[in-house]
Design an enzyme around this catalytic site. Sequence first.
Site, PDB file in Angstrom:
ATOM      1  CE1 TYR A  33      38.737  43.704  30.872  1.00 23.39           C
ATOM      2  CE2 TYR A  33      38.278  45.690  29.621  1.00 23.39           C
ATOM      3  CZ  TYR A  33      38.337  44.313  29.696  1.00 23.39           C
ATOM      4  OH  TYR A  33      38.013  43.555  28.599  1.00 23.39           O
ATOM      5  CG  HIS A  57      34.033  39.955  31.046  1.00 20.28           C
ATOM      6  ND1 HIS A  57      34.633  40.993  31.697  1.00 20.28           N
ATOM      7  CD2 HIS A  57      34.894  39.627  30.042  1.00 20.28           C
ATOM      8  CE1 HIS A  57      35.784  41.291  31.112  1.00 20.28           C
ATOM      9  NE2 HIS A  57      35.958  40.464  30.113  1.00 20.28           N
TER      10      HIS A  57
END
Length: 282
Positions: free
Chosen positions: A54, A112
């Site tokens: 991110y 992830h």
Amino acid sequence: MADQHDVPRIALNSGYDIPQLGYGVFKVPPAETEKVVLEALELGYRHIDTAAIYGNEEGVGAAIAKSGIPRDEIFLTTKLWNDRQGGDEPRAALEESLTKLGVDYVDLYLIHWPAPANGTFVNAWKQLAALNEGEAIRSIGVSNFLVEHLEAIHGETGVLPAVNQIELHPAYQQRDVVAWCADHGVHIEAWGPLGQGKYDLFGVPAVHDAASAHDRTPAQVVLRWHIQKGNIVFPKSVKADRLRENFRIFDFALSDAEMSAIDAIDPGDGSGRVGAHPTELH
Ligand code: NDP
């Protein structure tokens, strides 16, 4: 106004517990992150979900430091990106995240995506299990894992994740993955809990009608549905009024009939999915 004590805590298989409602920062621009995370913490959020990819871990860390809230009162999650799953890369990736976050430990570290074409997620899981023996991680988990990926890591290591963070909202409920996780004591974290604004959940009659009946917004009804299902959620917004709205979900309850009507939104054919498919993202 609700406060942090209204948020239920869920016991994980690691022995730690997690606030059922948090704040997720996917697509929160790095330059804005410190400000909005600080707002969220001031409103009572005590669980922040970020990820290396991110690009905003520094902002999250700066907000935590500035808030003055003791570190052990905040549940902090970050995630290992796909290109760091091989060899002993997970250790280096974790250290980079800790440095950016400015903390000594994360509460939860997740793989992830399984990225199965890379062939490295089982290695990454072994690495996380070893890292979990130290002080830098309190709980380990996975994200976007289908049953086949869960069975692979469990079969190879015997270690179960504390959570599986998957796309889940009324239009896409991944019932097979949820059932496997329930059978194995793995909690579900629902990402895209509001359908990321891409699926028009708020216009569906079951949601709309419940919102009218309880004098709430459709977003509050959808989040309340998650809470009553037992899902852990961290809706994202960059708007302070929505952060406040999303926190006010502990002073009303949906009836069994309202829950069933929302359960029925997903036709079960995968058509409600708004994000990438776990076997396709590398
Ligand atoms: P969400 O379902 O939380 O939806 C976010 C969208 O909904 C934004 O466009 C936001 O707009 C809008 N929104 C938020 N609150 C309201 C409200 N009360 N009324 C109307 N609209 C609202 O999607 P996310 O993808 O952000 O999922 C939440 C978190 O899950 C992420 O931030 C991230 O932490 C995690 N995640 C994890 C993934 C993974 O692969 N593990 C993938 C994707 C997300 P605005 O900001 O303008 O208010």
